[in-house]
Design a protein around this motif. Structure first.
Motif, PDB file in Angstrom:
ATOM      1  N   SER A 251       0.832  -1.216   0.000  1.00 47.62           N
ATOM      2  CA  SER A 251       0.000   0.000   0.000  1.00 47.62           C
ATOM      3  C   SER A 251       0.860   1.257   0.000  1.00 47.62           C
ATOM      4  O   SER A 251       0.483   2.278  -0.602  1.00 47.62           O
ATOM      5  N   THR A 252       2.019   1.215   0.649  1.00 47.20           N
ATOM      6  CA  THR A 252       2.930   2.371   0.628  1.00 47.20           C
ATOM      7  C   THR A 252       3.450   2.629  -0.779  1.00 47.20           C
ATOM      8  O   THR A 252       3.574   3.783  -1.216  1.00 47.20           O
ATOM      9  N   TYR A 253       3.739   1.566  -1.501  1.00 42.46           N
ATOM     10  CA  TYR A 253       4.198   1.711  -2.894  1.00 42.46           C
ATOM     11  C   TYR A 253       3.132   2.402  -3.747  1.00 42.46           C
ATOM     12  O   TYR A 253       3.429   3.332  -4.507  1.00 42.46           O
TER      13      TYR A 253
ATOM     14  N   LEU B 146      12.935  -2.316  -1.358  1.00 38.59           N
ATOM     15  CA  LEU B 146      13.700  -1.773  -2.491  1.00 38.59           C
ATOM     16  C   LEU B 146      12.773  -1.113  -3.502  1.00 38.59           C
ATOM     17  O   LEU B 146      13.135  -0.081  -4.096  1.00 38.59           O
ATOM     18  N   ALA B 147      11.597  -1.670  -3.726  1.00 37.65           N
ATOM     19  CA  ALA B 147      10.650  -1.067  -4.668  1.00 37.65           C
ATOM     20  C   ALA B 147      10.198   0.311  -4.196  1.00 37.65           C
ATOM     21  O   ALA B 147      10.078   1.253  -4.989  1.00 37.65           O
ATOM     22  N   ASN B 148       9.940   0.463  -2.874  1.00 34.22           N
ATOM     23  CA  ASN B 148       9.537   1.767  -2.344  1.00 34.22           C
ATOM     24  C   ASN B 148      10.663   2.792  -2.418  1.00 34.22           C
ATOM     25  O   ASN B 148      10.402   3.993  -2.524  1.00 34.22           O
ATOM     26  N   VAL B 149      11.904   2.339  -2.372  1.00 29.69           N
ATOM     27  CA  VAL B 149      13.038   3.265  -2.470  1.00 29.69           C
ATOM     28  C   VAL B 149      13.315   3.626  -3.927  1.00 29.69           C
ATOM     29  O   VAL B 149      13.539   4.802  -4.267  1.00 29.69           O
TER      30      VAL B 149
ATOM     31  N   SER C 192      13.828   5.170 -10.393  1.00 30.96           N
ATOM     32  CA  SER C 192      13.374   4.581 -11.653  1.00 30.96           C
ATOM     33  C   SER C 192      12.029   3.915 -11.408  1.00 30.96           C
ATOM     34  O   SER C 192      11.939   2.912 -10.676  1.00 30.96           O
ATOM     35  N   TYR C 193      10.992   4.445 -12.012  1.00 29.91           N
ATOM     36  CA  TYR C 193       9.652   3.919 -11.803  1.00 29.91           C
ATOM     37  C   TYR C 193       9.512   2.519 -12.401  1.00 29.91           C
ATOM     38  O   TYR C 193       8.894   1.643 -11.801  1.00 29.91           O
TER      39      TYR C 193
ATOM     40  N   SER D 168       9.021  -3.386 -11.487  1.00 34.70           N
ATOM     41  CA  SER D 168       9.537  -4.759 -11.649  1.00 34.70           C
ATOM     42  C   SER D 168       9.773  -5.414 -10.292  1.00 34.70           C
ATOM     43  O   SER D 168       9.482  -6.603 -10.101  1.00 34.70           O
ATOM     44  N   LEU D 169      10.277  -4.644  -9.337  1.00 31.86           N
ATOM     45  CA  LEU D 169      10.480  -5.189  -7.999  1.00 31.86           C
ATOM     46  C   LEU D 169       9.154  -5.526  -7.319  1.00 31.86           C
ATOM     47  O   LEU D 169       9.061  -6.533  -6.592  1.00 31.86           O
ATOM     48  N   LEU D 170       8.148  -4.718  -7.562  1.00 29.98           N
ATOM     49  CA  LEU D 170       6.830  -5.007  -6.998  1.00 29.98           C
ATOM     50  C   LEU D 170       6.281  -6.319  -7.557  1.00 29.98           C
ATOM     51  O   LEU D 170       5.754  -7.155  -6.803  1.00 29.98           O
ATOM     52  N   VAL D 171       6.395  -6.496  -8.871  1.00 27.72           N
ATOM     53  CA  VAL D 171       5.944  -7.745  -9.494  1.00 27.72           C
ATOM     54  C   VAL D 171       6.738  -8.932  -8.963  1.00 27.72           C
ATOM     55  O   VAL D 171       6.187 -10.015  -8.696  1.00 27.72           O
ATOM     56  N   LEU D 172       8.038  -8.740  -8.760  1.00 23.31           N
ATOM     57  CA  LEU D 172       8.882  -9.812  -8.239  1.00 23.31           C
ATOM     58  C   LEU D 172       8.458 -10.229  -6.828  1.00 23.31           C
ATOM     59  O   LEU D 172       8.506 -11.422  -6.488  1.00 23.31           O
ATOM     60  N   SER D 173       8.034  -9.283  -6.025  1.00 25.61           N
ATOM     61  CA  SER D 173       7.590  -9.625  -4.664  1.00 25.61           C
ATOM     62  C   SER D 173       6.365 -10.529  -4.698  1.00 25.61           C
ATOM     63  O   SER D 173       6.244 -11.454  -3.869  1.00 25.61           O
ATOM     64  N   TYR D 174       5.458 -10.313  -5.656  1.00 31.92           N
ATOM     65  CA  TYR D 174       4.285 -11.179  -5.750  1.00 31.92           C
ATOM     66  C   TYR D 174       4.622 -12.513  -6.412  1.00 31.92           C
ATOM     67  O   TYR D 174       3.951 -13.524  -6.155  1.00 31.92           O
TER      68      TYR D 174
END
Length: 311
Positions: free
Chosen positions: A158-160, A229-232, A237-238, A243-249
């Motif tokens: 949700s923060t992302y 890392l995605a939030n940082v 780089s959006y 990509s990091l968000l997708v990787l977490s899922y």
């Protein structure tokens, strides 16, 4: 009258009957003496009478005045005052005791929170190096750590979305950018646990629900690092952050399958093989994520092009 010469009693005569001495001067002096004596005694009596008459009423009046100014307090009033004083003292003591108890409870809660955070940090660092090996050794006592990991997973998701909405200046940040993604991420995790639970029940495998939460939370530790890392990276780089968000899922899918195959899936007498059961579970979870993701994107675009102000 007594003669001063021969001491003869002469009555009221002017001259002594025995010796003929003149008794006029003595009579006058005696009368004068008697007059002075009576006058002095009368004046003294009058003074005493006047003093006593003036002093006694004053003393008698002074006593009622003192008694009226300092009236005796009834015993019932004194009892009520004593009871009220004791009640106020007891109330203040109880309030003080309640405040002390609340402070003790708060201090204990703070100490417990600090202890849990320290334990979770050491648990997090130890699991990060070898998640799968740690998953095989965790117990029911790690169920709380697994639950904390899942809460962090939902909060970081949700923060992302909130940071993304804020950078694109979309409207409805609090609802569409934080509350809705938080609710959807929690639903995804609940669905994942429910699917694992259903498959294990279908396979007739004995397991404990707390152990299931602890094991899944252990396998999701790498997903937490990926979301951080995605939030940082969203400020740098959006596309890489997405990509990091997708990787977490993807890690969530891998964790669910790893936990399923960790148990001995053996349905030799069933009409459907275990691999198909696992595929069905993955398809259901993918569908839930897809539906919730499209809902978040629809809320994002509706907020981006909304004519109303930001909430």
């Amino acid at each position: 009258m007594q003669c001063p010469v021969c001491n003869h009693e002469n009555g009221d005569a002017r001259f002594c009957e025995r010796c003929g001495s003149n008794l006029t001067g003595n009579h006058a002096s005696s009368d004068l003496t008697d007059t002075v004596t009576h006058t002095d005694s009368g004046s003294a009596d009058s003074e005493y009478t006047r003093w006593s008459s003036t002093q006694q009423p004053a003393s008698y009046e002074a006593a009622p005045t003192r008694s009226s100014s300092v009236s005796p307090v009834p015993s019932s009033v004194q009892d009520n005052e004593n009871a009220s004083n004791l009640g106020s003292a007891d109330g203040s003591a109880q309030n003080q005791g309640a405040n002390q108890w609340s402070n003790i409870v708060q201090n204990e809660k703070v100490q417990q929170a600090k202890e849990v955070s320290k334990q979770y940090l050491s648990y997090f660092l130890s699991v990060l190096a070898r998640p799968y090996q740690s998953m095989k050794t965790v117990g029911e006592q790690h169920a709380l750590h697994g639950l904390v990991t899942m809460i962090l997973f939902a909060l970081l998701t949700s923060t992302y979305v909130l940071i993304t909405f804020g950078r694109l200046e979309a409207d409805g940040l609090f609802i569409s950018g934080f509350l809705r993604p938080l609710l959807y991420a929690a639903i995804i995790l609940v669905v994942a646990i429910a699917l694992i639970y259903g498959v294990l029940k279908l396979e007739r495998i004995t397991f404990r629900p707390k152990m299931l939460v602890a094991q899944l939370g252990t396998l999701l530790i790498p997903a937490i690092i990926t979301l951080v890392l995605a939030n940082v990276m969203i400020f740098i780089s959006y596309s890489f952050a997405l990509s990091l968000l997708v990787l977490s899922y993807i890690i969530l899918f891998v964790s669910m399958n790893t936990l399923l195959f960790h148990h001995p899936l053996d349905r030799t007498k069933a009409t459907i093989d275990s691999i198909y059961s696992v595929l069905i579970v993955n398809a259901v979870l993918f569908y839930v994520i897809y539906r919730l993701l499209t809902s978040v994107i629809a809320g994002f675009y509706s907020g981006l092009f909304s004519p109303f102000g930001r909430w």
